[in-house]
Design a protein around this motif. Structure first.
Motif, short mmCIF file in Angstrom:
data_model
loop_
_atom_site.label_atom_id
_atom_site.label_comp_id
_atom_site.label_asym_id
_atom_site.label_seq_id
_atom_site.Cartn_x
_atom_site.Cartn_y
_atom_site.Cartn_z
N ILE A 53 41.32 75.23 70.98
CA ILE A 53 41.38 73.98 70.55
C ILE A 53 43.15 72.79 71.17
CG2 ILE A 53 42.22 72.46 68.70
CD1 ILE A 53 42.29 74.44 66.87
N HIS A 54 42.11 71.79 71.45
CA HIS A 54 43.08 71.32 72.37
C HIS A 54 43.26 70.10 71.62
CE1 HIS A 54 42.26 72.95 76.39
NE2 HIS A 54 40.39 73.00 75.65
N VAL A 55 44.41 69.71 71.46
CA VAL A 55 45.06 68.61 69.88
C VAL A 55 44.71 67.11 70.79
CG1 VAL A 55 46.59 67.59 68.97
CG2 VAL A 55 46.28 70.24 68.97
N ILE A 56 44.67 66.34 70.53
CA ILE A 56 44.58 64.68 70.22
C ILE A 56 45.02 63.94 69.45
CG2 ILE A 56 42.53 65.48 72.13
CD1 ILE A 56 40.14 63.67 70.38
N ASP A 57 45.51 63.00 70.47
CA ASP A 57 45.91 61.89 69.39
C ASP A 57 45.55 60.83 68.74
OD1 ASP A 57 45.26 60.67 71.57
OD2 ASP A 57 48.02 59.81 72.45
N THR A 58 43.58 60.15 68.87
CA THR A 58 43.52 59.68 68.23
C THR A 58 41.87 60.45 67.70
OG1 THR A 58 43.95 58.52 70.54
CG2 THR A 58 41.96 57.45 69.39
N VAL A 59 41.87 59.14 67.65
CA VAL A 59 40.07 60.08 66.83
C VAL A 59 38.34 59.24 67.69
CG1 VAL A 59 38.04 59.88 65.11
CG2 VAL A 59 40.62 60.23 64.19
N MET A 60 37.74 60.26 67.97
CA MET A 60 37.08 60.25 69.10
C MET A 60 35.44 59.46 68.38
SD MET A 60 38.10 60.31 72.32
CE MET A 60 38.66 60.28 72.15
N LEU A 61 35.53 58.76 68.40
CA LEU A 61 33.81 58.40 67.66
C LEU A 61 32.67 57.88 68.53
CD1 LEU A 61 35.81 54.82 65.64
CD2 LEU A 61 35.41 57.22 64.66
N PRO A 62 31.73 58.31 67.65
CA PRO A 62 30.23 58.17 68.59
C PRO A 62 29.43 56.74 68.28
CG PRO A 62 29.80 58.63 66.20
CD PRO A 62 31.12 58.39 66.23
N LYS A 63 29.38 56.01 68.89
CA LYS A 63 28.90 55.10 69.24
C LYS A 63 28.15 54.33 68.17
CE LYS A 63 26.28 52.17 73.43
NZ LYS A 63 26.06 51.86 75.26
N MET A 64 28.11 53.34 67.56
CA MET A 64 27.58 53.35 66.14
C MET A 64 26.42 52.47 66.61
SD MET A 64 29.79 54.18 63.74
CE MET A 64 31.61 55.21 63.90
#
Length: 181
Positions: free
Chosen positions: A170-181
């Motif tokens: 696991i790598h903890v991240i500070d932003t949710v990654m979103l798919p192209k919509m």
């Protein structure tokens, strides 16, 4: 005598590395003997992620053999999304979109941060990461910090790297990654 001191120093260094423990995440120890889900449920910083994984039906997958790399957004990362987004994604009728968002945080191999830094360097400063959700994240490095950019141009920093699990990392991240919509 010089070679003996060098060998002793190398042995001491390698022994210290073997004894290095996983970092604490969300106030909880992350045990290498537990899988991604077993550890995540203990992190106070990942209650939203755990709820989303359960709602998406991904518990069995992320408890499986792997190996996986999970870029794990914190509760604060989910809170940065527009108001109502998480509640909307957690609705049963939006399960497909929730699965897509979550699997855009998962890679089907174990990738430690040093390997990722090498890939970034090897690709002249920017490395494309294909996720199991079909998304492409772009990894870059600024100083010692690894950054990920999603298909919507959102940028996350890896805040805690290399949290080893029995079925990956696991790598903890500070932003949710979103798919192209």
């Amino acid at each position: 005598m010089k070679s003996f001191r060098l060998a002793t120093a190398i042995l001491a260094l390698s022994t210290g590395m073997a004894l290095a423990e996983n970092p604490m995440v969300g106030g909880a120890p992350m045990l290498e003997t537990k899988n991604i889900v077993e550890n995540a449920v203990n992190s106070a910083d990942h209650t939203t992620l755990v709820a989303a994984v359960k709602a998406a039906g991904l518990v069995d997958t992320l408890s499986g053999a792997g190996p996986f790399t999970v870029f794990a957004p914190t509760n604060e990362a989910f809170a940065k999304l527009p108001a109502g987004t998480v509640d909307n994604l957690l609705k049963p009728e939006n399960k497909d979109m929730l699965v897509k968002v979550l699997t855009c945080h998962v890679v089907d191999k174990e990738v430690m941060s040093e390997a990722l830094k090498s890939m970034i360097d090897g690709d002249k400063g920017s490395h494309a990461i294909k996720t199991v959700g079909g998304c492409t994240l772009t990894a870059t490095q600024e100083g010692e910090t690894i950054k990920l950019t999603d298909e919507m141009s959102d940028v996350a920093m890896i805040t805690i790297a290399d949290v080893k699990q029995s079925n990956g990392v696991i790598h903890v991240i500070d932003t949710v990654m979103l798919p192209k919509m």
